[in-house]
Design a protein around this motif. Sequence first.
Motif, PDB file in Angstrom:
ATOM      1  N   UNK A  35       0.809  -1.216   0.000  1.00 26.88           N
ATOM      2  CA  UNK A  35       0.000   0.000   0.000  1.00 26.88           C
ATOM      3  C   UNK A  35       0.840   1.263   0.000  1.00 26.88           C
ATOM      4  N   UNK A  36       2.078   1.165  -0.454  1.00 25.08           N
ATOM      5  CA  UNK A  36       2.993   2.309  -0.402  1.00 25.08           C
ATOM      6  C   UNK A  36       3.486   2.673  -1.800  1.00 25.08           C
ATOM      7  N   UNK A  37       3.292   3.925  -2.165  1.00 27.36           N
ATOM      8  CA  UNK A  37       3.820   4.465  -3.428  1.00 27.36           C
ATOM      9  C   UNK A  37       4.735   5.630  -3.087  1.00 27.36           C
ATOM     10  N   UNK A  38       5.956   5.290  -2.689  1.00 26.58           N
ATOM     11  CA  UNK A  38       6.968   6.288  -2.327  1.00 26.58           C
ATOM     12  C   UNK A  38       8.270   5.932  -3.039  1.00 26.58           C
ATOM     13  N   UNK A  39       8.321   6.141  -4.357  1.00 29.57           N
ATOM     14  CA  UNK A  39       9.503   5.748  -5.122  1.00 29.57           C
ATOM     15  C   UNK A  39      10.735   6.551  -4.731  1.00 29.57           C
ATOM     16  N   UNK A  40      11.886   5.990  -5.054  1.00 31.76           N
ATOM     17  CA  UNK A  40      13.147   6.688  -4.820  1.00 31.76           C
ATOM     18  C   UNK A  40      13.337   7.778  -5.868  1.00 31.76           C
ATOM     19  N   UNK A  41      13.962   8.863  -5.458  1.00 30.40           N
ATOM     20  CA  UNK A  41      14.319   9.927  -6.396  1.00 30.40           C
ATOM     21  C   UNK A  41      15.583   9.473  -7.124  1.00 30.40           C
ATOM     22  N   UNK A  42      15.392   8.726  -8.193  1.00 30.89           N
ATOM     23  CA  UNK A  42      16.505   8.072  -8.878  1.00 30.89           C
ATOM     24  C   UNK A  42      17.421   9.063  -9.576  1.00 30.89           C
ATOM     25  N   UNK A  43      16.888  10.187 -10.012  1.00 31.04           N
ATOM     26  CA  UNK A  43      17.719  11.181 -10.695  1.00 31.04           C
ATOM     27  C   UNK A  43      18.519  12.029  -9.713  1.00 31.04           C
ATOM     28  N   UNK A  46      18.640   9.236  -4.575  1.00 31.21           N
ATOM     29  CA  UNK A  46      18.291   7.821  -4.491  1.00 31.21           C
ATOM     30  C   UNK A  46      17.429   7.451  -3.307  1.00 31.21           C
ATOM     31  N   UNK A  47      17.054   8.417  -2.490  1.00 31.10           N
ATOM     32  CA  UNK A  47      16.222   8.114  -1.324  1.00 31.10           C
ATOM     33  C   UNK A  47      14.746   8.224  -1.685  1.00 31.10           C
ATOM     34  N   UNK A  48      13.899   7.550  -0.910  1.00 26.53           N
ATOM     35  CA  UNK A  48      12.464   7.605  -1.132  1.00 26.53           C
ATOM     36  C   UNK A  48      11.981   9.047  -1.003  1.00 26.53           C
ATOM     37  N   UNK A  49      11.297   9.526  -2.043  1.00 27.34           N
ATOM     38  CA  UNK A  49      10.729  10.886  -2.073  1.00 27.34           C
ATOM     39  C   UNK A  49      11.794  11.973  -1.972  1.00 27.34           C
ATOM     40  N   UNK A  50      13.068  11.621  -2.210  1.00 24.45           N
ATOM     41  CA  UNK A  50      14.145  12.615  -2.086  1.00 24.45           C
ATOM     42  C   UNK A  50      14.313  13.110  -0.668  1.00 24.45           C
ATOM     43  N   UNK A  51      13.998  12.238   0.325  1.00 22.30           N
ATOM     44  CA  UNK A  51      14.008  12.661   1.727  1.00 22.30           C
ATOM     45  C   UNK A  51      15.389  13.099   2.185  1.00 22.30           C
ATOM     46  N   UNK A  52      16.422  12.453   1.682  1.00 20.52           N
ATOM     47  CA  UNK A  52      17.780  12.803   2.119  1.00 20.52           C
ATOM     48  C   UNK A  52      18.167  14.216   1.716  1.00 20.52           C
ATOM     49  N   UNK A  56      11.114  15.803   0.081  1.00 23.82           N
ATOM     50  CA  UNK A  56       9.813  15.284   0.466  1.00 23.82           C
ATOM     51  C   UNK A  56       9.947  14.090   1.392  1.00 23.82           C
ATOM     52  N   UNK A  57       8.776  13.564   1.811  1.00 21.57           N
ATOM     53  CA  UNK A  57       8.779  12.462   2.767  1.00 21.57           C
ATOM     54  C   UNK A  57       7.611  11.531   2.466  1.00 21.57           C
ATOM     55  N   UNK A  58       7.767  10.279   2.829  1.00 26.18           N
ATOM     56  CA  UNK A  58       6.708   9.293   2.651  1.00 26.18           C
ATOM     57  C   UNK A  58       5.776   9.383   3.861  1.00 26.18           C
ATOM     58  N   UNK A 103       8.988  13.499  -5.806  1.00 26.52           N
ATOM     59  CA  UNK A 103       9.440  14.846  -5.466  1.00 26.52           C
ATOM     60  C   UNK A 103      10.669  15.268  -6.273  1.00 26.52           C
ATOM     61  N   UNK A 104      10.783  14.721  -7.478  1.00 27.36           N
ATOM     62  CA  UNK A 104      11.917  15.052  -8.331  1.00 27.36           C
ATOM     63  C   UNK A 104      11.657  16.193  -9.287  1.00 27.36           C
ATOM     64  N   UNK A 105      10.436  16.725  -9.285  1.00 26.20           N
ATOM     65  CA  UNK A 105      10.081  17.810 -10.196  1.00 26.20           C
ATOM     66  C   UNK A 105       9.933  19.118  -9.440  1.00 26.20           C
ATOM     67  N   UNK A 106       9.720  20.192 -10.221  1.00 26.32           N
ATOM     68  CA  UNK A 106       9.402  21.496  -9.650  1.00 26.32           C
ATOM     69  C   UNK A 106       7.907  21.755  -9.778  1.00 26.32           C
ATOM     70  N   UNK A 107       7.381  22.540  -8.854  1.00 30.74           N
ATOM     71  CA  UNK A 107       5.979  22.927  -8.945  1.00 30.74           C
ATOM     72  C   UNK A 107       5.742  23.708 -10.237  1.00 30.74           C
TER      73      UNK A 107
END
Length: 553
Positions: A35-43, A46-52, A56-58, A103-107
């Motif tokens: 039930x989780x859709x929190x992909x890693x910011x691969x670009x 590499x952390x989920x939602x770019x948390x590092x 963003x955060x899951x 969270x890899x894009x801009x608003x």
Amino acid sequence: MWSPLLITGFMACLAAPSHQQFPRRCATREALRSGECCPAWEEGDGSACGASSGRGFCVDVEEPARPHGPQYPFSGLDDREKWPLAFFNRTCRCAGNFMGVACGDCKFGRFGPSCGGRRESVRRNVLHLSRAERRRLVSYLNLAKSTVSADYVLPTATRREMTEEMEDGSDPRFADASLFDVHVWTHYYVSRAALLGGPGNVWTDVDFAHWAPGFLPWHRLYLLRWESDIRKLTGDDAFAFPYWDWRDAGGCDVCTDELMGARSPRDPDLLSPGSVFSSWKVICSRPGDYNNRGVLCDASQEGPLLRNPGNHNRNVVPRLPTSAEVDFTLGLRDYDTGPMDRTANMSFRNTMEGFGDPQTGFGNSSRMGMHAALHVFMNGTMSSVQGSANDPIFLLHHTFIDSLYEQWLRRHQPSPSEYPDSGAPIGHNGEYNMVPFLPLYKNREFFLSSKELGYDYSSLLDTNQQLAESMTPYLEQLQEVWPWLMLVGLLGASVPVLMAVAVMVTRRYYRSPSRWSTRKWRNLFALPEREPLILAGDKEEEAAAHRSYQTAI
């Protein structure tokens, strides 16, 4: 001419992050089970939602608490209820100016590595585009139609069916689709009937993007997402959808092969073979069939794009909307009223959508106006709510509707609290997450000026800017013929010079003593004499000449 653009678009599509239901990285057995859709910011980090990186955060999805209206009497039967909880209870929540499924894009309206830059695009009248801009628009749409999305997939089964299949060891059912068809499916999915279980067991009086307050905010987000995907596909960051101002139009001004396709001379329901859109195949255009079988559209091709503008039921839509009707609608002060559905009276939203009379403001009109009138007028694929997004005219039409929405917002300047918190039909309360978008967006977030979202309309610019914008196609035509005008001008200016030179040369030529002796010059213009005068001293010379001529013979 297509190969470089196709290659560029394909590479851009591979690199672009996901934005919308269903992101491929969340369409897996593991993601659905957790039930989780929190992909890693691969670009990025590499952390989920770019948390590092603090992007963003899951987090847990907030369940809407306010009650919706009575129009939908069920609970827990349709996957769109309390979106997206039927599929995911944790998603990325982005911070600051960041956006996207990871969270890899801009608003919207932001750019740069840290999304600190601001930019504003301008949506223009499609009839004011230059020829090059029109060709670019058609080529971009055709590229989107022919490029398989690298980021999105489409569910072809309900969540309940997926659960049963996964328990049997099967993978959940998702289908690949072109980028264009992903957006077609999005519009189908949000407006489809509720599947209550089994063939024919559906509830048709429900729509999560129409017939209620969310109509205008939802389509505003839809167009922004579409523009963003076109920019990433093509690398053209300046791209913006144009609009078709259909007020007082006697017919389909954009139905030309240069734009959205002319009518076929062989079949009035089809498009001209001179248009690239004549070869397109539609999807999700047969809602009656899906309802009878109790299934979702599976995104398979269903035939050609149909359109026969003007040959519609004139008892429902007598003509396209007039300027006076648009002005009346824009003058309605209340965004929505009463039950906030198709029966709402003196409601800007309901009248703009087409269910309120554009001359009186009373809801549940027997005739359709404004937005709905154009759909009926097109008399084909556009006339079905669920399949209408197959026709590229849909984009020009809804961009114009959004421009009218923007005019209303600037004229009346409503506060965010004027958007309803509760009591609206299901899916339309202010805090409800818009179906079927991932990442999550709320209805109220798009009840604000377009300038805060990074775009404006040429029709809303100042007078000088509007004049400059409307002159674009004429300036382009002038630019195309300018070399010829320069050549003609140079030739025209050189004629008197050449004539003067010719006269001077001729005079010098004929005055030259080395070319003509005085006698020859005089004899050149002398008239012949019947009996030429012979001077006495020349008689002997003449006799000698006669003797020589005779001897020679």
